[in-house]
Design an enzyme around this catalytic site. Sequence first.
Site, short mmCIF file in Angstrom:
data_model
loop_
_atom_site.label_atom_id
_atom_site.label_comp_id
_atom_site.label_asym_id
_atom_site.label_seq_id
_atom_site.Cartn_x
_atom_site.Cartn_y
_atom_site.Cartn_z
N CYS A 53 3.03 -4.87 6.66
CA CYS A 53 2.80 -4.56 5.25
C CYS A 53 4.05 -4.01 4.57
O CYS A 53 5.02 -3.65 5.22
CB CYS A 53 1.67 -3.55 5.12
N HIS B 90 0.83 -1.21 0.00
CA HIS B 90 0.00 0.00 0.00
C HIS B 90 0.86 1.26 0.00
O HIS B 90 2.07 1.20 0.16
CB HIS B 90 -0.94 0.00 1.21
#
Length: 197
Positions: A173, A157
């Site tokens: 992440c 992301h």
Amino acid sequence: MRKSNLALPGRRQVIFTGAASVLLTSVTTARAQSAEPRMTSPTLRRNASSFRVNDWRDHFDTLKNGVILADTTSMMLQFWSEDGTVAKLYPTSVPLSDDLTRLGYTEVTRKVVGPSWAPTPAMKLRNPEWPDFVGPGPDNPLGTHALYLSWQYYRVHGTNDTRKIGRKSSNGCIGLYNEQIEELFALAKVGTQVKLI
């Protein structure tokens, strides 16, 4: 009587030798300083990276659906298109610690523009003061775009905090600059192969 081959140095030779000695000393000192940077403060820390470029063939059998290789050591993400005509390299943020890092194969299962964010149960235990939900916008830690992976809670992301890129700063992440996740988002599709190493 034989003349000695050793002559006493003349004035010019002494001046030249002295100048050469000074020049050699300053060059040697400059090389030593450039080869080994001096710390200006005992608390100064350098950001060291073990950057390397990988070949997709070392990790994937085919380029079917395109491939994403996220290198958590180099803090870099590489993308190759299915037809092999597009290859991209992006700097990333990576998980804070080994226990937050998941390695291996996964794939993109969903793509979201303007993702919302909610902390995982483990994140909420570590940081109870965190909000339960953050909608799309400048306060959202997922940035402007997110590629959801087949592993629960894991994403590639963007980030609205650009200080995180190039550091161990995430809770699992892989983060990219918003401009770069937007580009990767357009290139990747549901089914793109992903590997974290």
